[in-house]
Design an enzyme around this catalytic site. Sequence first.
Site, PDB file in Angstrom:
ATOM      1  CB  SER A 152      -0.893   0.015   1.243  1.00  0.00           C
ATOM      2  OG  SER A 152      -1.544   1.268   1.371  1.00  0.00           O
ATOM      3  CE1 TYR A 203      -2.767  -2.854   6.336  1.00  0.00           C
ATOM      4  CE2 TYR A 203      -2.797  -0.536   5.708  1.00  0.00           C
ATOM      5  CZ  TYR A 203      -2.942  -1.870   5.371  1.00  0.00           C
ATOM      6  OH  TYR A 203      -3.246  -2.227   4.082  1.00  0.00           O
TER       7      TYR A 203
END
Length: 256
Positions: free
Chosen positions: A157, A179
């Site tokens: 990401s 994350y």
Amino acid sequence: MTENNTENSTQTTQHHQTDQKTALVTGANKGIGYEIAAGLARLGFRVGLGARDTGRREEAVAKLRAEGLDVFGVPLDVTDDASVAAAAAQLEAQGGLDVLVNNAGVTGGVPQEPTRVSPELVLAVVDTNVVGVIRVTNAMLPMLRRATSPRIVNVSSTVGSLTLQTAQADAVGPISAAYSPSKSFLNAVTIQYAKELADTGILINAGCPGYVATDLNGFQGHRTPEQGAAIFLQLATLPDGGPTGTFRDDEGIQPW
């Protein structure tokens, strides 16, 4: 048990007869992983849907088979050594592996502000998003080394891009001490694999699906899972001699 073995044996025979390529997608029972599996199957791959949840995995397999696609379930918990070893043994028995898509991932929940996050949460996220990728990749590598055009694709990401994170005006995603850094860690590991495997013909790249509406973000994303899957289908089917050790999305190469 006998019925299952017979089915596997038939699949293995078909695999050798047609030289059809086999792909494994982790976390494939829903969201982007499901769409990557569906997309690869539509391109002619036999696709193993790796997932922990038996019910969801079987439901996803049934749905894709109803479309006439060649898919099968692979029980797989990326945080469990025995589960990963069993998955590798299943694929080996069914003829090997050509493409691995490491998609399984968790956000870890909240709070994730660095001053509030718990060490346990950080470790749990890294165990799935980074160690899980290493665990699965290394278990599948003996088969990939034998494949004619092996590809490894890591679902990352842009929230893992240190360059974009530090450009304050364009910072991506919420403040996150678990994350986002886990994706930075995954990107770093991807680079190291690319260096080690540089002369093997195995191409390994990381991709970003964009802000996709999935249950990871409470379906707040503005892209569909199908749109998010597109970059990974591209990376999984790169031509021989194609790029390795890159991080990209639909718009091209992104900064690490």
